[in-house]
Scaffold this motif. Structure first.
Motif, short mmCIF file in Angstrom:
data_model
loop_
_atom_site.label_atom_id
_atom_site.label_comp_id
_atom_site.label_asym_id
_atom_site.label_seq_id
_atom_site.Cartn_x
_atom_site.Cartn_y
_atom_site.Cartn_z
N GLY A 80 0.78 -1.22 0.00
CA GLY A 80 0.00 0.00 0.00
C GLY A 80 0.82 1.28 0.00
N VAL A 81 0.17 2.36 -0.39
CA VAL A 81 0.72 3.72 -0.29
C VAL A 81 -0.36 4.61 0.32
N GLY A 82 0.07 5.65 1.00
CA GLY A 82 -0.86 6.60 1.57
C GLY A 82 -1.34 6.26 2.96
N GLY A 83 -0.94 5.10 3.51
CA GLY A 83 -1.33 4.73 4.85
C GLY A 83 -0.48 5.42 5.90
N PRO A 84 -0.77 5.20 7.17
CA PRO A 84 -0.06 5.91 8.24
C PRO A 84 1.35 5.40 8.53
N LEU A 85 1.65 4.13 8.17
CA LEU A 85 2.96 3.55 8.53
C LEU A 85 3.94 3.66 7.37
N LYS A 86 4.99 4.44 7.57
CA LYS A 86 6.02 4.60 6.55
C LYS A 86 6.92 3.35 6.51
N VAL A 87 7.16 2.85 5.30
CA VAL A 87 8.02 1.68 5.12
C VAL A 87 9.03 2.02 4.03
N SER A 88 10.30 1.83 4.32
CA SER A 88 11.35 2.08 3.33
C SER A 88 12.17 0.82 3.14
N VAL A 89 13.02 0.82 2.13
CA VAL A 89 13.88 -0.32 1.82
C VAL A 89 15.33 0.11 1.97
N HIS A 90 16.12 -0.76 2.55
CA HIS A 90 17.54 -0.47 2.73
C HIS A 90 18.18 -0.13 1.38
N PRO A 91 18.97 0.94 1.31
CA PRO A 91 19.59 1.30 0.03
C PRO A 91 20.41 0.15 -0.53
N SER A 92 20.25 -0.09 -1.82
CA SER A 92 21.01 -1.17 -2.47
C SER A 92 22.43 -0.71 -2.76
N GLY A 93 23.26 -1.64 -3.17
CA GLY A 93 24.62 -1.31 -3.56
C GLY A 93 25.67 -1.54 -2.50
N HIS A 94 25.28 -2.07 -1.33
CA HIS A 94 26.26 -2.39 -0.30
C HIS A 94 27.00 -3.66 -0.70
N ALA A 95 28.33 -3.59 -0.76
CA ALA A 95 29.12 -4.69 -1.32
C ALA A 95 28.89 -6.00 -0.58
N LEU A 96 28.90 -5.97 0.75
CA LEU A 96 28.73 -7.20 1.52
C LEU A 96 27.32 -7.75 1.35
#
Length: 212
Positions: free
Chosen positions: A138-154
């Motif tokens: 969903g989008v527009g709901g009260p709970l913000k959800v993000s994704v860890h930035p990609s590109g970390h070598a490990l």
């Protein structure tokens, strides 16, 4: 001066914050939310790396107690949130919704309304997900959800290694196909713009009356 309330909620953890939010949707209702711990104003709560300090015995934001593991095994030290937002204000911020089949199994055992067709819609309604809207996101709901930035070598190396073992790479580890058939990727988090986004911030702060 004494005051009466229509509802009194004991405990301002994740469930208490959501319940206070929903009950407060009725403007004619007064709600009192009681929490034994401090407010969620500590910079250690807002800062994701503050978890290392928060989850320490003796910290005023956590309950610390021993849990018995069973005969022949030593006790474990368990820490749970003791603050506005409860454990959502002190946890690791990993956003995991569970397996649709588990919800369907609960409903099959008699928990009417707990099947994925009902619970999945609730997740969609509460989310404001960085990856955007899909059937079960969903989008527009009260709970913000993000994704860890990609590109970390490990991290990329671990994900690639999982792929070599047959685990498909996925952008959303909560996607129903990834959960049902397996998938590996960066984990969604209850953070937003570099800060923790607890149940208190999502559900309680928007309806909280000014302190007097």
């Amino acid at each position: 001066m004494s005051k009466s309330y229509d509802y009194i909620i004991i405990g301002a953890g994740s469930a208490g914050c959501v319940l206070a939010n929903r009950l407060s949707a009725d403007p004619d209702v007064s709600v009192l939310l009681i929490e034994s711990g401090p407010d969620h104003t500590s910079p250690l709560i807002a800062m994701p790396r503050g978890i290392g300090k928060l989850l320490s015995p003796g910290n005023p934001h956590v309950w610390s107690y021993k849990a018995a593991r069973g005969e022949g095994m030593s006790d474990e030290q368990w820490l749970k949130g003791k603050t506005i937002g409860g454990s959502s204000s002190v946890n690791g911020m990993v956003y995991v919704r569970g397996t649709p089949a588990d919800y369907d199994n609960w409903e099959a055992q008699g928990c009417t309304g707990w099947g994925w067709k009902d619970m999945g819609r609730q997740f969609v309604a509460l989310e404001d997900h960085q990856l955007g809207k899909s059937q079960w996101r969903g989008v527009g709901g009260p709970l913000k959800v993000s994704v860890h930035p990609s590109g970390h070598a490990l991290c990329d190396a671990v994900i690639s290694a999982a792929g070599e073992l047959g685990a498909a790479r996925t952008d959303d580890t909560n996607h129903v196909d990834s959960v049902s058939h397996g998938g590996f990727g960066y984990q969604p988090q209850t953070t937003w713009k570099g800060q923790r986004f607890s149940a208190a911030k999502a559900f309680l702060d928007p309806v909280r009356a000014p302190r007097t």
